[in-house]
Motif scaffolding. Structure first.
Motif, PDB file in Angstrom:
ATOM      1  N   CYS A  73       8.609  82.653   4.794  1.00 41.13           N
ATOM      2  CA  CYS A  73       8.613  81.615   3.929  1.00 41.13           C
ATOM      3  C   CYS A  73       9.898  82.107   2.759  1.00 41.13           C
ATOM      4  CB  CYS A  73       7.363  81.465   3.138  1.00 41.13           C
ATOM      5  SG  CYS A  73       7.457  80.416   1.557  1.00 41.13           S
ATOM      6  N   ASN A  74      10.037  83.173   2.624  1.00 37.01           N
ATOM      7  CA  ASN A  74      11.175  83.461   1.857  1.00 37.01           C
ATOM      8  C   ASN A  74      12.415  83.344   2.428  1.00 37.01           C
ATOM      9  OD1 ASN A  74      13.198  86.005   1.963  1.00 37.01           O
ATOM     10  ND2 ASN A  74      12.139  86.323  -0.131  1.00 37.01           N
ATOM     11  N   LYS A  75      12.640  83.731   3.608  1.00 35.32           N
ATOM     12  CA  LYS A  75      13.957  83.242   4.292  1.00 35.32           C
ATOM     13  C   LYS A  75      14.335  81.702   4.568  1.00 35.32           C
ATOM     14  CE  LYS A  75      13.119  86.191   7.817  1.00 35.32           C
ATOM     15  NZ  LYS A  75      13.745  87.085   9.012  1.00 35.32           N
ATOM     16  N   LYS A  76      13.345  80.983   4.710  1.00 35.15           N
ATOM     17  CA  LYS A  76      13.416  79.578   4.835  1.00 35.15           C
ATOM     18  C   LYS A  76      13.734  78.996   3.413  1.00 35.15           C
ATOM     19  CE  LYS A  76      11.139  78.438   9.239  1.00 35.15           C
ATOM     20  NZ  LYS A  76       9.993  77.821   9.872  1.00 35.15           N
ATOM     21  N   LYS A 103      13.955  93.974   4.230  1.00 31.55           N
ATOM     22  CA  LYS A 103      12.772  93.346   3.957  1.00 31.55           C
ATOM     23  C   LYS A 103      12.085  93.408   5.212  1.00 31.55           C
ATOM     24  CE  LYS A 103      14.944  88.897   3.041  1.00 31.55           C
ATOM     25  NZ  LYS A 103      15.315  87.657   2.190  1.00 31.55           N
ATOM     26  N   GLU A 104      12.755  93.419   6.317  1.00 30.61           N
ATOM     27  CA  GLU A 104      11.970  93.102   7.901  1.00 30.61           C
ATOM     28  C   GLU A 104      11.071  94.189   8.015  1.00 30.61           C
ATOM     29  OE1 GLU A 104      12.714  90.380   9.769  1.00 30.61           O
ATOM     30  OE2 GLU A 104      14.222  89.613   8.577  1.00 30.61           O
ATOM     31  N   ILE A 105       9.958  94.025   8.656  1.00 25.73           N
ATOM     32  CA  ILE A 105       9.240  95.101   9.187  1.00 25.73           C
ATOM     33  C   ILE A 105       9.816  96.245   9.863  1.00 25.73           C
ATOM     34  CG2 ILE A 105       7.309  95.438  10.320  1.00 25.73           C
ATOM     35  CD1 ILE A 105       6.034  93.040   9.640  1.00 25.73           C
ATOM     36  N   LYS A 106      10.815  95.962  10.778  1.00 28.58           N
ATOM     37  CA  LYS A 106      11.041  96.981  11.640  1.00 28.58           C
ATOM     38  C   LYS A 106      12.155  98.015  10.742  1.00 28.58           C
ATOM     39  CE  LYS A 106      14.873  94.154  13.582  1.00 28.58           C
ATOM     40  NZ  LYS A 106      15.645  93.986  12.707  1.00 28.58           N
ATOM     41  N   ASP A 107      12.911  97.159   9.765  1.00 29.02           N
ATOM     42  CA  ASP A 107      13.919  97.743   8.650  1.00 29.02           C
ATOM     43  C   ASP A 107      13.239  98.941   7.847  1.00 29.02           C
ATOM     44  OD1 ASP A 107      15.933  96.667  10.264  1.00 29.02           O
ATOM     45  OD2 ASP A 107      16.114  95.188   8.620  1.00 29.02           O
ATOM     46  N   THR A 163      15.376  82.746  -8.671  1.00 27.70           N
ATOM     47  CA  THR A 163      14.497  83.887  -7.667  1.00 27.70           C
ATOM     48  C   THR A 163      13.938  82.901  -6.697  1.00 27.70           C
ATOM     49  OG1 THR A 163      12.460  83.714  -9.187  1.00 27.70           O
ATOM     50  CG2 THR A 163      14.060  85.436  -9.964  1.00 27.70           C
ATOM     51  N   ILE A 164      13.485  83.471  -5.616  1.00 24.33           N
ATOM     52  CA  ILE A 164      12.721  83.009  -4.634  1.00 24.33           C
ATOM     53  C   ILE A 164      11.596  84.142  -4.369  1.00 24.33           C
ATOM     54  CG2 ILE A 164      12.527  82.120  -2.162  1.00 24.33           C
ATOM     55  CD1 ILE A 164      14.023  80.124  -3.643  1.00 24.33           C
ATOM     56  N   GLU A 165      10.445  83.706  -4.566  1.00 21.04           N
ATOM     57  CA  GLU A 165       9.448  84.843  -4.760  1.00 21.04           C
ATOM     58  C   GLU A 165       8.039  84.285  -4.047  1.00 21.04           C
ATOM     59  OE1 GLU A 165       8.148  85.936  -8.516  1.00 21.04           O
ATOM     60  OE2 GLU A 165       9.872  85.061  -9.284  1.00 21.04           O
ATOM     61  N   PRO A 166       7.942  83.992  -2.757  1.00 24.57           N
ATOM     62  CA  PRO A 166       6.606  83.632  -2.235  1.00 24.57           C
ATOM     63  C   PRO A 166       5.943  84.863  -1.955  1.00 24.57           C
ATOM     64  CG  PRO A 166       8.159  83.658  -0.420  1.00 24.57           C
ATOM     65  CD  PRO A 166       9.072  83.869  -1.620  1.00 24.57           C
ATOM     66  N   GLY A 167       4.461  84.508  -2.130  1.00 28.74           N
ATOM     67  CA  GLY A 167       3.535  85.512  -1.982  1.00 28.74           C
ATOM     68  C   GLY A 167       2.293  85.234  -1.248  1.00 28.74           C
ATOM     69  N   LEU A 168       1.531  85.977  -0.737  1.00 33.75           N
ATOM     70  CA  LEU A 168       0.217  85.968  -0.243  1.00 33.75           C
ATOM     71  C   LEU A 168      -0.863  87.014  -0.861  1.00 33.75           C
ATOM     72  CD1 LEU A 168       0.333  84.764   3.611  1.00 33.75           C
ATOM     73  CD2 LEU A 168      -0.160  83.197   1.519  1.00 33.75           C
ATOM     74  N   TYR A 169      -1.698  86.628  -1.372  1.00 33.36           N
ATOM     75  CA  TYR A 169      -2.821  87.609  -1.983  1.00 33.36           C
ATOM     76  C   TYR A 169      -4.338  87.448  -1.307  1.00 33.36           C
ATOM     77  CZ  TYR A 169       1.128  87.066  -4.865  1.00 33.36           C
ATOM     78  OH  TYR A 169       2.501  86.951  -5.134  1.00 33.36           O
ATOM     79  N   ILE A 170      -4.664  88.471  -0.427  1.00 35.52           N
ATOM     80  CA  ILE A 170      -5.836  88.268   0.290  1.00 35.52           C
ATOM     81  C   ILE A 170      -6.851  89.211  -0.304  1.00 35.52           C
ATOM     82  CG2 ILE A 170      -6.585  88.136   2.751  1.00 35.52           C
ATOM     83  CD1 ILE A 170      -4.113  86.221   2.399  1.00 35.52           C
ATOM     84  N   ALA A 171      -7.417  88.893  -1.354  1.00 36.36           N
ATOM     85  CA  ALA A 171      -8.230  89.864  -1.963  1.00 36.36           C
ATOM     86  C   ALA A 171      -9.267  90.715  -1.109  1.00 36.36           C
ATOM     87  CB  ALA A 171      -9.125  89.329  -3.030  1.00 36.36           C
ATOM     88  N   GLU A 172      -9.864  89.889  -0.225  1.00 39.20           N
ATOM     89  CA  GLU A 172     -10.826  90.513   0.793  1.00 39.20           C
ATOM     90  C   GLU A 172     -10.245  91.460   1.652  1.00 39.20           C
ATOM     91  OE1 GLU A 172     -10.187  87.420   0.442  1.00 39.20           O
ATOM     92  OE2 GLU A 172     -10.122  85.886   2.090  1.00 39.20           O
ATOM     93  N   ASP A 173      -8.999  91.435   1.945  1.00 35.41           N
ATOM     94  CA  ASP A 173      -8.386  92.604   2.653  1.00 35.41           C
ATOM     95  C   ASP A 173      -7.494  93.620   1.848  1.00 35.41           C
ATOM     96  OD1 ASP A 173      -9.406  91.455   5.209  1.00 35.41           O
ATOM     97  OD2 ASP A 173      -7.805  89.844   5.095  1.00 35.41           O
ATOM     98  N   ASN A 174      -7.764  93.458   0.653  1.00 36.04           N
ATOM     99  CA  ASN A 174      -6.913  94.294  -0.146  1.00 36.04           C
ATOM    100  C   ASN A 174      -5.537  94.444   0.039  1.00 36.04           C
ATOM    101  OD1 ASN A 174      -9.325  95.715  -1.474  1.00 36.04           O
ATOM    102  ND2 ASN A 174      -9.382  97.433  -0.207  1.00 36.04           N
ATOM    103  N   ILE A 175      -5.048  92.944   0.377  1.00 35.55           N
ATOM    104  CA  ILE A 175      -3.584  92.809   0.762  1.00 35.55           C
ATOM    105  C   ILE A 175      -3.040  92.042  -0.447  1.00 35.55           C
ATOM    106  CG2 ILE A 175      -1.941  91.826   2.446  1.00 35.55           C
ATOM    107  CD1 ILE A 175      -3.742  92.744   4.525  1.00 35.55           C
ATOM    108  N   GLY A 176      -1.910  92.284  -0.955  1.00 37.89           N
ATOM    109  CA  GLY A 176      -0.979  91.549  -1.981  1.00 37.89           C
ATOM    110  C   GLY A 176       0.460  91.766  -1.334  1.00 37.89           C
TER     111      GLY A 176
END
Ligand code: GLY
Ligand code: MN
Ligand code: MN
Length: 411
Positions: free
Chosen positions: A290-293, A400-404, A364-377
């Motif tokens: 989403c951020n990149k697009k 920001k790439e996972i591998k980097d 700024t471009i700042e998408p996010g996902l906040y999955i409270a039940e998985d403790n993930i923000g």
């Protein structure tokens, strides 16, 4: 630079008018203590002067004149509070026609409005202020305007605020240069945190590496750092930064730097132990896509609404594919802010939010996902300069790439 900006204001003013601006001052906290001073952004934009109790007067009469009123340097002031600009320095920075002591502001205004002195400027029937109207302290503009109404009821009062907002949203080379510097220091601080991250650290222990970097460069944060680990990542404006982190958790940093009054505003999210779990990866990849697009989508002519809708489509498609939600509407449970804002002298900068984006704006471009039940923000935020037919990611050096991230943290 400042002269050019004042010319825009002058162009807008009616003949037979004057405009008055204030730099503001630090509010009192207790007996002889004050809150930190934060120069009024529009005053700074027009003068380059970062000093409390300063005033700018622009006169557009038979002749035009720009006068800066500043505090006079005294030996006592220098001993207690340090350096105050000399009149020469203030003139050199701002390039105004004249600098005078701030103690004579009121008498000077009376003199240009009196029937005798008015001869040199001609009659002045209009006054312009910057009514900002969104702060809970009574503003200089409001107070001064009320004062003038008592003694000069014939004066017509006007507001320059929306003109200043539009002007400020278009950045020039120097403003972009300062923001790039701010981003560079932000990058250095983020890297130092990633290098030193370990599960078990308290959030502020990691934040300290960022603060260290800023102190080293003699700059400040542009807003209170958000260091949000695990479940705290779902709290958008979390700021306690006092939770002990655990293994296999993510930490979301939303932070920025003020370099010469211009802000960066970056978010990065990484695993404390240097390795994303499979579930974290899945959500992270959706936010990153989403951020990149959105960065590619952002260009002059696009509206904020289009950008927001576009981001929501990508995030909800991602969650639907994952099986996390069934309908687009369910996205609001996991994403509950907008895609971005203008950036500049203020972090949430002024600008024409209802108009399409324009060349030389920074957003700024700042998408996010906040999955409270998985403790993930997760939030990934970049700072984008809009160009004639596209955009440049000013923060593209920040990994920001996972591998980097995993490779960097492994080192
Ligand atoms: N730091 C607040 C924001 O990203 O807008
Ligand atoms: Mn931010
Ligand atoms: Mn932001």
């Amino acid at each position: 630079m400042y002269e050019k900006r004042r010319k825009q204001i002058l162009k807008h003013m009616d003949k037979g008018s004057f405009a008055l601006f204030s730099s503001g001052y630090a509010p009192k906290k207790s007996l002889d203590q004050h809150y930190p001073y934060f120069v009024n952004r529009n005053f700074y934009y027009l003068t380059g002067i970062n000093q409390a109790y300063s005033y700018l007067l622009i006169i557009k009469g038979v002749i035009e004149k720009t006068i800066l009123f500043v505090e006079k340097r005294t030996p006592e002031r220098m001993l207690w509070d340090g350096v105050v600009l000399t009149f020469e320095e203030a003139k050199e920075i701002s390039k105004v026609d004249l600098v005078m002591p701030n103690t004579v502001l009121d008498t000077f205004i009376s003199s240009i409005l009196s029937s005798t002195r008015a001869a040199s400027y001609g009659p002045l029937d209009n006054v312009y202020f910057d009514f900002q109207g969104n702060f809970n302290i009574r503003e200089f503009a409001e107070e001064y305007s009320e004062k003038l109404k008592v003694n000069y009821p014939y004066l017509k009062h006007h507001n320059l605020n929306s003109l200043l907002s539009s002007l400020r949203s278009i950045k020039d080379k120097e403003e972009i240069r300062r923001m790039k510097e701010a981003i560079k220091i932000t990058d250095e601080g983020l890297n130092l945190m990633m290098k030193n991250a370990k599960p078990g650290m308290v959030e502020h222990e990691l934040e300290a590496y960022f603060e260290y970097t800023l102190k080293k460069h003699g700059v400040t944060v542009s807003f209170n750092t958000i260091a949000a680990s695990g479940p705290n990542g779902c709290i958008l404006h979390y700021g306690d930064n006092n939770r002990k982190t655990e293994d296999n958790e993510l930490i979301l940093f939303d932070l920025g730097v003020y370099k010469d009054n211009y802000a960066s505003d970056i978010s990065r999210t990484f695993p404390l132990n240097g390795k994303f779990t499979e579930l974290q990866k899945k959500y992270y990849e959706i936010v990153l896509e989403c951020n990149k697009k959105c960065i590619l989508f952002a260009k002059p002519g696009v509206t904020w609404k289009e950008l927001n809708d576009y981001a929501k489509d990508i995030l909800s498609d991602g969650l639907i594919k994952l099986g996390k939600i069934k309908e687009k509407e369910e996205l609001s449970k996991y994403y509950y802010h907008s895609i971005g804002h203008y950036l500049g002298l203020d972090v949430h900068d002024v600008g024409p939010y209802t108009e399409p984006l324009k060349e030389n704006q920074v957003i700024t471009i700042e998408p996010g996902l906040y999955i409270a039940e998985d403790n993930i923000g997760i939030r990934i935020e970049d700072n984008i300069l809009l160009t004639k037919d596209g955009s440049i990611n000013l923060s593209k050096e920040l990994i920001k790439e996972i591998k980097d991230i995993e490779a960097f943290m492994k080192k």
